[in-house]
Motif scaffolding. Structure first.
Motif, PDB file in Angstrom:
ATOM      1  N   LEU A 183       0.823  -1.195   0.000  1.00  0.00           N
ATOM      2  CA  LEU A 183       0.000   0.000   0.000  1.00  0.00           C
ATOM      3  C   LEU A 183       0.861   1.251   0.000  1.00  0.00           C
ATOM      4  CD1 LEU A 183      -2.671  -0.946   2.716  1.00  0.00           C
ATOM      5  CD2 LEU A 183      -2.898  -1.093   0.217  1.00  0.00           C
ATOM      6  N   LEU A 184       0.522   2.169  -0.888  1.00  0.00           N
ATOM      7  CA  LEU A 184       1.076   3.517  -0.865  1.00  0.00           C
ATOM      8  C   LEU A 184       0.058   4.380  -0.139  1.00  0.00           C
ATOM      9  CD1 LEU A 184       2.889   5.902  -1.719  1.00  0.00           C
ATOM     10  CD2 LEU A 184       1.628   5.941  -3.885  1.00  0.00           C
ATOM     11  N   LEU A 185       0.491   5.057   0.900  1.00  0.00           N
ATOM     12  CA  LEU A 185      -0.388   5.905   1.697  1.00  0.00           C
ATOM     13  C   LEU A 185       0.068   7.349   1.575  1.00  0.00           C
ATOM     14  CD1 LEU A 185      -2.660   6.015   3.897  1.00  0.00           C
ATOM     15  CD2 LEU A 185      -0.807   6.011   5.563  1.00  0.00           C
ATOM     16  N   LEU A 186      -0.804   8.198   1.006  1.00  0.00           N
ATOM     17  CA  LEU A 186      -0.581   9.635   0.989  1.00  0.00           C
ATOM     18  C   LEU A 186      -1.308  10.172   2.207  1.00  0.00           C
ATOM     19  CD1 LEU A 186      -1.276  10.210  -2.801  1.00  0.00           C
ATOM     20  CD2 LEU A 186       0.931   9.803  -1.685  1.00  0.00           C
ATOM     21  N   LEU A 187      -0.596  10.815   3.123  1.00  0.00           N
ATOM     22  CA  LEU A 187      -1.114  11.125   4.451  1.00  0.00           C
ATOM     23  C   LEU A 187      -1.104  12.623   4.728  1.00  0.00           C
ATOM     24  CD1 LEU A 187      -1.985   9.923   7.243  1.00  0.00           C
ATOM     25  CD2 LEU A 187       0.449   9.941   7.830  1.00  0.00           C
ATOM     26  N   LEU A 189       2.871  14.746  13.803  1.00  0.00           N
ATOM     27  CA  LEU A 189       1.878  13.676  13.624  1.00  0.00           C
ATOM     28  C   LEU A 189       2.311  12.673  12.549  1.00  0.00           C
ATOM     29  CD1 LEU A 189      -1.408  15.692  14.063  1.00  0.00           C
ATOM     30  CD2 LEU A 189      -0.518  13.909  15.573  1.00  0.00           C
ATOM     31  N   TYR A 190       2.946  13.151  11.495  1.00  0.00           N
ATOM     32  CA  TYR A 190       3.483  12.249  10.470  1.00  0.00           C
ATOM     33  C   TYR A 190       4.529  11.326  11.096  1.00  0.00           C
ATOM     34  CZ  TYR A 190       6.108  10.660   6.381  1.00  0.00           C
ATOM     35  OH  TYR A 190       6.752   9.892   5.447  1.00  0.00           O
ATOM     36  N   ALA A 204       8.270   1.900   4.575  1.00  0.00           N
ATOM     37  CA  ALA A 204       9.195   2.862   3.976  1.00  0.00           C
ATOM     38  C   ALA A 204       8.486   4.214   3.954  1.00  0.00           C
ATOM     39  CB  ALA A 204       9.575   2.418   2.565  1.00  0.00           C
ATOM     40  N   THR A 205       9.251   5.281   3.764  1.00  0.00           N
ATOM     41  CA  THR A 205       8.660   6.621   3.800  1.00  0.00           C
ATOM     42  C   THR A 205       9.289   7.529   2.750  1.00  0.00           C
ATOM     43  OG1 THR A 205      10.268   7.571   5.349  1.00  0.00           O
ATOM     44  CG2 THR A 205       8.347   6.462   6.316  1.00  0.00           C
ATOM     45  N   GLY A 206       8.599   8.634   2.554  1.00  0.00           N
ATOM     46  CA  GLY A 206       9.182   9.762   1.853  1.00  0.00           C
ATOM     47  C   GLY A 206       9.864  10.631   2.899  1.00  0.00           C
ATOM     48  N   VAL A 207      10.072  11.904   2.571  1.00  0.00           N
ATOM     49  CA  VAL A 207      10.680  12.858   3.491  1.00  0.00           C
ATOM     50  C   VAL A 207       9.701  14.008   3.670  1.00  0.00           C
ATOM     51  CG1 VAL A 207      12.597  14.442   3.874  1.00  0.00           C
ATOM     52  CG2 VAL A 207      13.016  12.209   2.817  1.00  0.00           C
ATOM     53  N   PHE A 208       9.321  14.275   4.893  1.00  0.00           N
ATOM     54  CA  PHE A 208       8.337  15.308   5.174  1.00  0.00           C
ATOM     55  C   PHE A 208       8.762  16.639   4.566  1.00  0.00           C
ATOM     56  CE2 PHE A 208       6.189  18.588   7.556  1.00  0.00           C
ATOM     57  CZ  PHE A 208       4.900  18.090   7.684  1.00  0.00           C
ATOM     58  N   VAL A 250       3.756   8.569   2.631  1.00  0.00           N
ATOM     59  CA  VAL A 250       4.229   9.833   2.065  1.00  0.00           C
ATOM     60  C   VAL A 250       3.362  10.959   2.598  1.00  0.00           C
ATOM     61  CG1 VAL A 250       4.595  11.120  -0.076  1.00  0.00           C
ATOM     62  CG2 VAL A 250       4.995   8.642  -0.025  1.00  0.00           C
ATOM     63  N   SER A 251       3.988  11.989   3.158  1.00  0.00           N
ATOM     64  CA  SER A 251       3.225  13.146   3.641  1.00  0.00           C
ATOM     65  C   SER A 251       2.692  13.934   2.448  1.00  0.00           C
ATOM     66  CB  SER A 251       4.110  14.037   4.514  1.00  0.00           C
ATOM     67  OG  SER A 251       5.185  14.554   3.768  1.00  0.00           O
ATOM     68  N   GLN A 252       1.441  14.388   2.555  1.00  0.00           N
ATOM     69  CA  GLN A 252       0.857  15.156   1.456  1.00  0.00           C
ATOM     70  C   GLN A 252      -0.203  16.114   1.991  1.00  0.00           C
ATOM     71  OE1 GLN A 252      -0.030  13.032  -2.080  1.00  0.00           O
ATOM     72  NE2 GLN A 252      -0.575  14.885  -3.146  1.00  0.00           N
ATOM     73  N   PHE A 253       0.233  17.319   2.361  1.00  0.00           N
ATOM     74  CA  PHE A 253      -0.673  18.313   2.931  1.00  0.00           C
ATOM     75  C   PHE A 253      -1.735  18.759   1.933  1.00  0.00           C
ATOM     76  CE2 PHE A 253       2.189  21.172   0.791  1.00  0.00           C
ATOM     77  CZ  PHE A 253       1.405  22.271   0.462  1.00  0.00           C
ATOM     78  N   THR A 254      -1.498  18.552   0.632  1.00  0.00           N
ATOM     79  CA  THR A 254      -2.458  19.008  -0.369  1.00  0.00           C
ATOM     80  C   THR A 254      -3.782  18.253  -0.308  1.00  0.00           C
ATOM     81  OG1 THR A 254      -1.551  17.578  -2.095  1.00  0.00           O
ATOM     82  CG2 THR A 254      -0.657  19.829  -1.927  1.00  0.00           C
ATOM     83  N   LEU A 255      -3.848  17.163   0.452  1.00  0.00           N
ATOM     84  CA  LEU A 255      -5.127  16.472   0.641  1.00  0.00           C
ATOM     85  C   LEU A 255      -6.113  17.349   1.410  1.00  0.00           C
ATOM     86  CD1 LEU A 255      -4.007  12.824   1.451  1.00  0.00           C
ATOM     87  CD2 LEU A 255      -4.909  13.715  -0.700  1.00  0.00           C
TER      88      LEU A 255
END
Length: 146
Positions: free
Chosen positions: A27-31, A105-106, A121-125, A76-81
């Motif tokens: 799963l890819l999670l955009l958070l 929180l991320y 695994a993660t992206g970078v905030f 992956v952090s995604q504030f645009t949500l």
């Protein structure tokens, strides 16, 4: 908290051409953390995510979770949500948590995910990331807690 979950065959995050996080099937999670979110929102979202039955069983029905199939999580952090388009064509992001709270929180969500699931695994905030994925299905599920 808001999230978009995508069932993937593989996914990776690159920054300036360098892979910083990748998974195989999972799963890819955009958070996105929103104003007013706290650890209880993160905990509930993670619990729901880990039990979300969107992987196929032997009969081809979506009956298995990421835990059942031993899949990976790429967070992956995604504030645009938190985009609000009610005021026109340019999105407003006022509903997103302030950057320092969003990062906290991320980081908390990632820490809890790593404690509960073996492959995370993660992206970078707040980085400029390129997300590559092969969406499986495609299956894309929006989630919101709070």
């Amino acid at each position: 908290m808001k999230a978009v979950v995508q069932r993937v065959r593989e996914a990776r995050v690159e920054i300036a051409g360098e892979v910083v996080g990748s998974i195989g099937a999972g799963l890819l999670l955009l958070l996105c953390a929103e104003r007013g979110d706290d650890e209880s929102h993160a905990d509930r979202l993670l619990a729901k995510l880990l039990k979300l039955r969107i992987f196929s069983d032997e009969a081809g029905k979506m009956n298995r979770s990421v835990q059942d199939v031993a899949g990976g999580l790429l967070i992956v952090s995604q504030f645009t949500l938190a985009a609000d388009l009610s005021g026109g064509n340019r999105p407003s992001f006022g509903g997103a948590a302030a950057p320092e709270e969003g990062r906290r929180l991320y980081d908390y969500f990632v820490q809890q995910a790593r404690a509960a699931h073996p492959v995370v695994a993660t992206g970078v905030f707040a980085a400029d990331m390129q997300v590559h994925l092969v969406n499986d299905g495609p299956v894309t599920i929006p989630m919101q807690i709070g």
